[in-house]
Enzyme design. Structure first.
Site, PDB file in Angstrom:
ATOM      1  N   GLU A  82       0.852  -1.193   0.000  1.00  0.00           N
ATOM      2  CA  GLU A  82       0.000   0.000   0.000  1.00  0.00           C
ATOM      3  C   GLU A  82       0.882   1.236   0.000  1.00  0.00           C
ATOM      4  OE1 GLU A  82      -1.835   3.423   1.914  1.00  0.00           O
ATOM      5  OE2 GLU A  82      -0.540   2.046   3.043  1.00  0.00           O
ATOM      6  N   SER A  83       0.537   2.224  -0.829  1.00  0.00           N
ATOM      7  CA  SER A  83       1.259   3.486  -0.928  1.00  0.00           C
ATOM      8  C   SER A  83       2.718   3.215  -1.315  1.00  0.00           C
ATOM      9  CB  SER A  83       1.129   4.265   0.385  1.00  0.00           C
ATOM     10  OG  SER A  83       1.607   5.576   0.242  1.00  0.00           O
ATOM     11  N   ALA A  84       3.683   3.589  -0.467  1.00  0.00           N
ATOM     12  CA  ALA A  84       5.079   3.299  -0.785  1.00  0.00           C
ATOM     13  C   ALA A  84       5.285   1.804  -0.994  1.00  0.00           C
ATOM     14  CB  ALA A  84       5.986   3.796   0.334  1.00  0.00           C
TER      15      ALA A  84
END
Length: 572
Positions: free
Chosen positions: A255-257
């Site tokens: 998730e995200s990074a």
């Protein structure tokens, strides 16, 4: 004040779980290596903790509910002393006994400074709470390269279960594994009769994991955080069978990074995944539009100066040997993702010529992509949280200067003009999207949030699907829940596992995907495979009667195509 409370809540919820996990005690029984952990009658004294056997070592974990957990297993040499700012090194064969019942320390966290000017002066106090909360609950240390394995209690070395590997997010500046309860995914997989094993690892972040600059390029030590992740995937190939996993059935998930990391692992080695994984799941992240590692030279130079290494004949060697508190200070005062420059991050993956040999979007255009099934999705309002620091931008001229100063320094005037035409000065078109004239914190806030979110999140996802959906099985989702959250809407991070665990839907799809490389199973509505002629996505929304629907994935088509092309010309 509500804005700060929203940001704070994102960290508090994760920290509370970490604290609860660290204080739990086992209450189920242990197994021998080939004996199921549940469904077995024990006579006489019953064992009290699960064990796994790697090389010549015994690893003793902990039981929680229907799961056996082995937490904080070292997977690499400690990146300390003369190993700081060097490539990760594998460990020699394990020997002896390891007590692995709790998470290991997270890698050093970069201090967050929340944007000022949002209210009457709570920023400093709240910033202190946010930045200390994670560290106080989980602790951090340079000696941080550990891996966690969560299995069903019934798993044995001959079980051959599929494995889902979690890469945490945090803007490449904060985060760790202790705030994610992989046991919930495993428990749910048992409930629906599709058992999986969950693995997560700590990897280096901030300057220790993503230091840019020509010195780093010459030393061939770029993207150390990604290198840590890659080594952990090789560890899984070597050892996961001992926990009941099948090394040929690994799915990587982030998730995200963490999602950006997943995408980049799909692109290295010209798309050869080296047998390390067979599927990929990306939540709020994709092939980020980054360029050469020397684009971040200014951040290397500032770190060197603030660590008092600027008079050294070998600045990189000085950074390796400087007392850690001094280096940590230099990291802490570097720009974070709440800084004025927003998503033009100081510390993030860049093309280093070794691990990443070409800009990610170039790799996609050239077909250098691992041909594995994938799930990819976004929160609707990805850019809002990262635009809270730019509230003083008052008009189009100021916005043009802002974009030229940070995200698009090499763009020509006519390109900036086109960007501002695609993203007009109109609150109705801004982010949070579909909220009318509400949520305009500053004169250009919703406009900046739309641009940032599309360049870094939505644009790369759509670009990836446009070029890959014909070649590999793909599924897309859009997360629109939380639209009524003031100022930030369906904000980035709302699609992380701790949110979906309570709703349940996405967790089930992820489990089915890990098992069968298709998210559809016995439960939930049918999720259509992505089709470029009629692109559909699974949409998670606030409607209590229709919380999940299938809808069109064609929003902002012209704008997203433009920012993708602009990013090809001017990567960050």
């Amino acid at each position: 004040m509500r804005v700060i409370h929203v940001a704070l809540a994102l960290f508090v919820r994760q920290a509370v779980f970490a604290l609860a996990t660290s204080t739990r005690r086992p209450f189920v029984v242990q197994q021998k290596s080939n004996t199921p952990l549940v469904g077995t009658k024990f006579y006489g004294s019953a064992p009290s903790a699960p064990q796994a056997y790697l090389d010549n070592a015994t690893f003793t974990g902990i039981y929680i509910g229907r799961t056996a957990r082995f937490l904080g297993i070292p997977y690499a040499q400690p990146p300390t002393c003369n190993r700081r700012l060097r490539l990760p090194e594998p460990l020699p064969p394990y020997e002896g006994h390891y007590d692995v019942h709790k998470f290991g320390p997270s890698c050093p966290q970069q201090r967050l400074i929340l944007p000022i000017g949002l209210n009457t002066g709570l920023e400093k106090d709240v910033s202190s709470i946010v930045t200390s909360l994670y560290e106080d609950v989980t602790t951090d240390s340079e000696d941080c390269l550990t891996i966690n394995v969560v299995t069903p209690v019934s798993a044995t070395p001959s079980s051959g279960l599929p494995v889902v590997v979690w890469f945490f997010g945090g803007g490449f500046e904060i985060g760790g594994t202790a705030t994610y309860d992989g046991g919930v995914i495993v428990s749910r997989s048992i409930e629906i009769g599709e058992p999986v094993i969950f693995v997560s690892m700590n990897y280096r972040i901030s300057a220790l994991g993503f230091l840019p600059g020509k010195e780093v390029k010459e030393a061939k030590i770029g993207n150390l955080g990604l290198q840590d992740q890659r080594l952990s995937l090789k560890w899984i190939q070597k050892y996961i069978s001992a926990f009941g996993g099948d090394p040929s059935k690994v799915t990587i998930w982030g998730e995200s990074a963490g999602a950006i990391s997943v995408a980049l692992h799909m692109l290295v080695n010209q798309g050869d995944q080296q047998g390390l994984f067979r599927g990929a799941i990306m939540q709020s992240g994709g092939p980020i539009p980054v360029g050469d590692i020397e684009h971040g030279q200014q951040y290397y130079d500032a770190l060197v100066k603030n660590a008092a290494c600027d008079n050294s004949p070998d600045t990189l060697e000085c950074l390796r040997n400087v007392p850690f508190p001094r280096l940590k200070y230099a990291m802490d005062i570097s720009p974070n993702f709440f800084a004025y420059q927003g998503l033009t991050l100081a510390w993030l993956p860049r093309v280093d010529g070794v691990f990443l040999t070409e800009p990610p979007q170039y790799a996609v255009l050239r077909g250098h992509v691992a041909n594995v099934p994938m799930i990819t999705g976004n929160c609707d309002d990805e850019g809002s949280l990262f635009s809270l620091s730019s509230l003083n931008i008052s008009g189009t001229d100021d916005l043009r200067v802002y974009m030229k100063s940070f995200m698009l320094p090499s763009a020509a005037p006519n390109e900036l003009d086109l960007l501002l035409q695609y993203y007009p000065d109109n609150q109705l078109a801004g982010c949070p999207f579909d909220t009318g004239i509400r949520n305009e914190l500053g004169p250009q806030f919703k406009r900046i949030a739309a641009i940032q979110g599309d360049i870094v999140f939505h644009g790369p996802r759509r670009f990836f699907l446009t070029h890959q959906a014909r070649k590999q099985s793909s599924w897309a989702f859009i997360h629109k829940r939380g639209k009524d959250t003031p100022f930030v809407g369906a904000v980035s991070t709302r699609d992380r596992p701790s949110e979906f665990v309570w709703w349940g839907e996405l967790a089930d799809y992820i489990i089915y995907f890990t098992r069968n490389l298709n998210p559809n199973g016995k439960l939930g509505i049918k999720w259509p495979q992505y089709n470029l002629r009629n692109p559909k996505a699974l949409i998670f929304q606030d409607d209590p009667f229709f919380p999940v629907i299938v809808g069109d994935d064609n929003y902002r088509a012209n704008s997203l195509e433009f920012v993708a092309n602009l990013s090809l010309l001017h990567p960050i």
